[in-house]
Design a protein around this motif. Sequence first.
Motif, PDB file in Angstrom:
ATOM      1  N   THR A  41      93.802 -35.144   9.040  1.00 53.67           N
ATOM      2  CA  THR A  41      92.560 -35.083   9.799  1.00 53.67           C
ATOM      3  C   THR A  41      92.930 -34.928  11.267  1.00 53.67           C
ATOM      4  O   THR A  41      93.792 -35.644  11.780  1.00 53.67           O
ATOM      5  N   LEU A  42      92.274 -33.998  11.923  1.00 56.01           N
ATOM      6  CA  LEU A  42      92.420 -33.800  13.361  1.00 56.01           C
ATOM      7  C   LEU A  42      91.078 -34.114  14.003  1.00 56.01           C
ATOM      8  O   LEU A  42      90.019 -33.726  13.475  1.00 56.01           O
ATOM      9  N   PHE A  43      91.101 -34.813  15.135  1.00 53.57           N
ATOM     10  CA  PHE A  43      89.876 -35.220  15.809  1.00 53.57           C
ATOM     11  C   PHE A  43      90.059 -35.066  17.308  1.00 53.57           C
ATOM     12  O   PHE A  43      91.022 -35.607  17.877  1.00 53.57           O
ATOM     13  N   VAL A  44      89.172 -34.324  17.961  1.00 53.63           N
ATOM     14  CA  VAL A  44      89.246 -34.161  19.412  1.00 53.63           C
ATOM     15  C   VAL A  44      88.359 -35.231  20.053  1.00 53.63           C
ATOM     16  O   VAL A  44      87.216 -35.427  19.650  1.00 53.63           O
ATOM     17  N   ARG A  45      88.908 -35.928  21.044  1.00 50.99           N
ATOM     18  CA  ARG A  45      88.232 -37.084  21.635  1.00 50.99           C
ATOM     19  C   ARG A  45      87.414 -36.708  22.873  1.00 50.99           C
ATOM     20  O   ARG A  45      87.469 -37.391  23.895  1.00 50.99           O
ATOM     21  N   HIS A  46      86.654 -35.635  22.768  1.00 47.68           N
ATOM     22  CA  HIS A  46      85.885 -35.160  23.919  1.00 47.68           C
ATOM     23  C   HIS A  46      84.566 -34.563  23.449  1.00 47.68           C
ATOM     24  O   HIS A  46      84.450 -34.127  22.306  1.00 47.68           O
ATOM     25  N   THR A  47      83.574 -34.523  24.342  1.00 51.41           N
ATOM     26  CA  THR A  47      82.264 -33.957  24.005  1.00 51.41           C
ATOM     27  C   THR A  47      82.077 -32.547  24.548  1.00 51.41           C
ATOM     28  O   THR A  47      81.008 -31.969  24.386  1.00 51.41           O
ATOM     29  N   SER A  48      83.106 -32.005  25.175  1.00 51.64           N
ATOM     30  CA  SER A  48      82.998 -30.644  25.715  1.00 51.64           C
ATOM     31  C   SER A  48      84.195 -29.782  25.305  1.00 51.64           C
ATOM     32  O   SER A  48      84.535 -28.809  25.976  1.00 51.64           O
ATOM     33  N   ALA A  49      84.828 -30.147  24.208  1.00 54.08           N
ATOM     34  CA  ALA A  49      85.894 -29.357  23.586  1.00 54.08           C
ATOM     35  C   ALA A  49      85.752 -29.541  22.088  1.00 54.08           C
ATOM     36  O   ALA A  49      85.147 -30.516  21.632  1.00 54.08           O
ATOM     37  N   SER A  50      86.286 -28.614  21.316  1.00 58.45           N
ATOM     38  CA  SER A  50      86.124 -28.702  19.869  1.00 58.45           C
ATOM     39  C   SER A  50      87.349 -28.162  19.154  1.00 58.45           C
ATOM     40  O   SER A  50      88.307 -27.708  19.783  1.00 58.45           O
ATOM     41  N   LEU A  51      87.288 -28.239  17.833  1.00 54.88           N
ATOM     42  CA  LEU A  51      88.361 -27.741  16.974  1.00 54.88           C
ATOM     43  C   LEU A  51      87.789 -26.707  16.022  1.00 54.88           C
ATOM     44  O   LEU A  51      86.633 -26.805  15.612  1.00 54.88           O
ATOM     45  N   THR A  52      88.611 -25.739  15.653  1.00 52.76           N
ATOM     46  CA  THR A  52      88.193 -24.759  14.664  1.00 52.76           C
ATOM     47  C   THR A  52      89.420 -24.200  13.952  1.00 52.76           C
ATOM     48  O   THR A  52      90.538 -24.257  14.477  1.00 52.76           O
TER      49      THR A  52
END
Length: 145
Positions: A41-52
């Motif tokens: 599982t990968l999780f980005v800790r920000h509300t203005s960046a994402s994963l795809t």
Amino acid sequence: MTIRQHFETLILRTAGPGFTDLTAAVARCLAALGAGDGLLTLFVRHTSASLTIQENADPAVLADLAAALDRLAPRSASYRHASEGPDDMPAHVRTMLTATSLSIPVRQGRMLLGTWQAVYLVEHRDRPREREVVVHFVGEMARCG
């Protein structure tokens, strides 16, 4: 091997808006663990960046995706929330349209990505940023750090 879990955080510096390929960095994490079969599982800790997960063969795909996000959440729209600048609220909308976490099956220490797939951090803000991506692996591993 035994079933264990491992957490670590990747610190990444983006160049501003666009896609940063994380595939090799995540593969190095799995190799360092001696990962076998499991779930990543990968999780980005920000509300203005994402994963795809997207195509890695033709750079035009990433350019077209960036253009599509520009159309879906334009910086020129009238947003109420603009305290951090004109790129702030569009970045939140773009994050909502994409993902903050990904689950990827792992077999014999390798992510089971398709031939043309890569894992990307998507930066939605206009300036370079430092971003944190949490890596969580549950499965067989030779060692646990």
